[in-house]
Design an enzyme around this catalytic site. Structure first.
Site, mmCIF file in Angstrom:
data_model
loop_
_atom_site.group_PDB
_atom_site.id
_atom_site.type_symbol
_atom_site.label_atom_id
_atom_site.label_comp_id
_atom_site.label_asym_id
_atom_site.label_seq_id
_atom_site.Cartn_x
_atom_site.Cartn_y
_atom_site.Cartn_z
ATOM 1 C CE LYS A 1 31.833 -41.340 9.492
ATOM 2 N NZ LYS A 1 30.862 -42.632 9.817
ATOM 3 C CB SER B 1 31.587 -42.804 4.470
ATOM 4 O OG SER B 1 30.418 -43.582 5.273
ATOM 5 C CD GLN C 1 29.290 -43.146 12.961
ATOM 6 O OE1 GLN C 1 29.148 -43.149 11.591
ATOM 7 N NE2 GLN C 1 30.544 -43.195 13.605
#
Length: 330
Positions: free
Chosen positions: A252, A227, A256
């Site tokens: 990742k 991420s 979101q």
């Protein structure tokens, strides 16, 4: 309680009020549990990274471990938040994880872990006496920017000859913190691009102070880097301001949107994906280091950090070449 999404996306989730409250507490860097970041890898609930000096770390969990059961319940149909909810609990209570690890003779084994209060120290500097600053970022949380600033100020006073930015087992966190950290190397250049339905619609730039411009840098990554840490590492690699050393990262790279609802519940919905400045895909692919170094079981047992050793070697050679160039110019 959490509810699984019907969108076939493990990162899209509805939180009831209690789960939403717990999620917000965890983002502030303090919660009760085992101290491991959980993610989805090839459709399975997996350990992205055990956090240092936590029950998960002390129990021997490793990045890439697949959680096949929690207290005897199989995780086949779970999403991340369901797993997190089952694994977290009050300090002093125990949870037993069924773990699959491909490199073990008995690939599935049980690991009992006693939960504890988890306090995240997101940034620290590892002392060295060779003029190289070794800065470890273990997560991109609410306090990371302030902590990073303090540690960077202390490091710059010593006029470092090189930087090791250690993002191994860093599961990510806040995007805005990643933009700030990356900006210390790339200034206000684009750090990450956002793509929806195949179209680039947003380019996010660095917000840091560009204080590390020109300082030789190595970024350490592994399969626990995910991420926000992949966003930083990818940007520094794309612009050629750092050498990536380690192993393939987690992958990742989805975006979101977290929305609080009136009744205290919340929903987290995947709306896009992140790309590096050169538009390399991160999600389910990860980043490939410039120098791939895979520690062996023997390295772990002897306490050898061959990835860090390689980073120091690269920076020492860069410093030597710079010194030679200066002598020639005179």
């Amino acid at each position: 309680m959490l509810f699984r999404s019907g969108l076939k996306d493990p990162y899209t989730t509805f939180f009831d009020p209690k789960a939403a409250e717990d999620f917000q507490i965890s983002l502030n860097g303090k919660f009760s549990g085992i101290g491991a970041e959980i993610g989805m890898k090839e459709g399975r609930v997996s350990i992205i990274a055990p956090l240092p000096d936590t029950p998960a770390d002390k129990a021997g969990l490793k990045a890439g471990d697949v959680i096949v059961s929690v207290d005897g319940e199989e995780t086949n149909d779970w999403n991340i938040e369901q797993a997190v909810t089952k694994i977290r609990g009050e300090k002093g209570t125990q949870v037993t994880l069924g773990i699959f690890r491909a490199d073990k003779e008995a690939p599935v084994f049980e690991v009992p872990i006693t939960r504890d209060e988890i306090k995240l120290i997101s940034v620290r500097e590892v002392p060295r006496d060779d003029g190289i600053a070794h800065i470890v970022i273990s997560s991109f949380n609410a306090d990371t920017r302030e902590s990073f600033n303090k540690i960077l100020d202390q490091a710059l006073v010593k006029d470092p000859k090189g930087i090791v930015l250690d993002l191994r087992n860093d599961p990510g966190g806040f995007l805005e913190v990643a933009l700030y950290v990356a900006g210390e190397w790339v200034g206000d250049k684009v750090v990450v691009k956002e793509r929806r339905q195949g179209v680039i619609f947003n380019e996010l730039k660095g917000t840091g102070k560009h204080r590390l411009q020109g300082i030789p840098t190595v970024v350490l990554v592994n399969k626990g880097s995910a991420s926000a840490s992949e966003i930083v590492a990818g940007a520094l690699q794309d612009y050629g301001v750092a050498t990536l050393v380690g192993t393939q990262t987690f992958g990742k790279g989805s975006v979101q949107d977290y929305v609080n609802l009136e009744d205290g519940s919340a929903v987290k919905i995947t709306i896009a994906e992140w790309l590096t400045p050169k538009e390399r895909v991160i999600h389910e692919v990860g980043l490939t280091p410039d120098v791939i170094i895979e520690p062996t079981k023997e390295d772990y047992e002897k306490g050898k950090d061959i990835q860090l050793e390689e980073a120091i070697k690269i920076l020492s050679e860069a410093r030597s070449e710079e010194h030679t160039s200066e002598l020639q110019s005179h």
